[in-house]
Design a protein around this motif. Structure first.
Motif, PDB file in Angstrom:
ATOM      1  N   LYS A 215     105.911   8.747  91.859  1.00  0.00           N
ATOM      2  CA  LYS A 215     104.655   9.421  92.174  1.00  0.00           C
ATOM      3  C   LYS A 215     104.979  10.488  93.221  1.00  0.00           C
ATOM      4  CE  LYS A 215     102.496   5.374  92.933  1.00  0.00           C
ATOM      5  NZ  LYS A 215     103.441   4.486  92.298  1.00  0.00           N
TER       6      LYS A 215
ATOM      7  N   ASP B 239     101.191  11.225  89.108  1.00  0.00           N
ATOM      8  CA  ASP B 239     101.844   9.959  88.740  1.00  0.00           C
ATOM      9  C   ASP B 239     103.261  10.190  88.199  1.00  0.00           C
ATOM     10  OD1 ASP B 239     101.670  10.601  85.986  1.00  0.00           O
ATOM     11  OD2 ASP B 239     100.213   9.018  85.539  1.00  0.00           O
TER      12      ASP B 239
ATOM     13  N   LYS C 122      96.384  12.246  89.304  1.00  0.00           N
ATOM     14  CA  LYS C 122      95.626  11.000  89.403  1.00  0.00           C
ATOM     15  C   LYS C 122      94.567  11.027  90.497  1.00  0.00           C
ATOM     16  CE  LYS C 122      97.377   8.590  86.124  1.00  0.00           C
ATOM     17  NZ  LYS C 122      96.557   8.141  85.030  1.00  0.00           N
TER      18      LYS C 122
ATOM     19  N   MET D 173      97.096   2.237  92.639  1.00  0.00           N
ATOM     20  CA  MET D 173      97.804   2.681  91.440  1.00  0.00           C
ATOM     21  C   MET D 173      98.926   1.711  91.059  1.00  0.00           C
ATOM     22  SD  MET D 173      98.004   6.792  92.119  1.00  0.00           S
ATOM     23  CE  MET D 173      99.033   7.135  90.690  1.00  0.00           C
TER      24      MET D 173
END
Length: 155
Positions: free
Chosen positions: A32, A124, A130, A153
């Protein structure tokens, strides 16, 4: 200009970091990425924003996240600033030239002031946006909120 929306593919970029090395979003595939935008180096809120990233470096590592501290400042300016504020881990890429090109691609460039908005964007592992949050320029982003989003997440 409207900030990029959740669910979009994150635009790739190629910029210079403070050591004049090329840095690309594609370099971080499988991780990420937190794109933490600040208007200008050497200002109090921007300093606090970047120090919050540095102070939470280990947490970001545990969350498989690479924080990047973006602004339109040129690399030599950002390098001097990074040294002055003791940034040892977090990369501070420069969106200096073409001026604000990456900020424009993410819908964060403030044409009137020639700087980016203050914002946090989470991308992501597959390059999908995201989370997006744009802040008033004088507001320090809440690092705990960012960490909470990243933690959620993981589930």
């Amino acid at each position: 200009m409207k900030a990029i929306e959740v669910g979009n593919h994150a635009p790739n970029f190629m910029v210079k970091d403070i050591n004049d090395q090329n840095l690309s979003l594609a370099d971080y595939q499988g991780k990420k990425v937190l794109l933490s935008w600040h208007p200008l180096a050497w200002t109090p809120v921007c300093t606090d924003q970047m120090r919050a990233l540095e102070n939470n470096w280990q947490t970001f590592q545990k969350l498989n996240t690479v924080p990047l501290g973006f602004s339109v400042d040129p690399p030599p300016c950002k390098k001097a600033w990074a040294t002055a504020i003791l940034m040892n881990n977090v990369s501070l890429p420069s969106d200096f030239w073409p001026h604000g090109k990456v900020a424009q691609a993410y819908g964060l460039f403030n044409e009137a002031q020639g700087v980016s908005e203050r914002a946090n964007i989470i991308v992501d592992e597959n390059g999908i946006i995201k989370w997006v949050k744009v802040y008033p320029s004088q507001q320090l982003p809440d690092i705990n909120e960012v960490i909470q989003v990243l933690s959620n997440m993981q589930m």
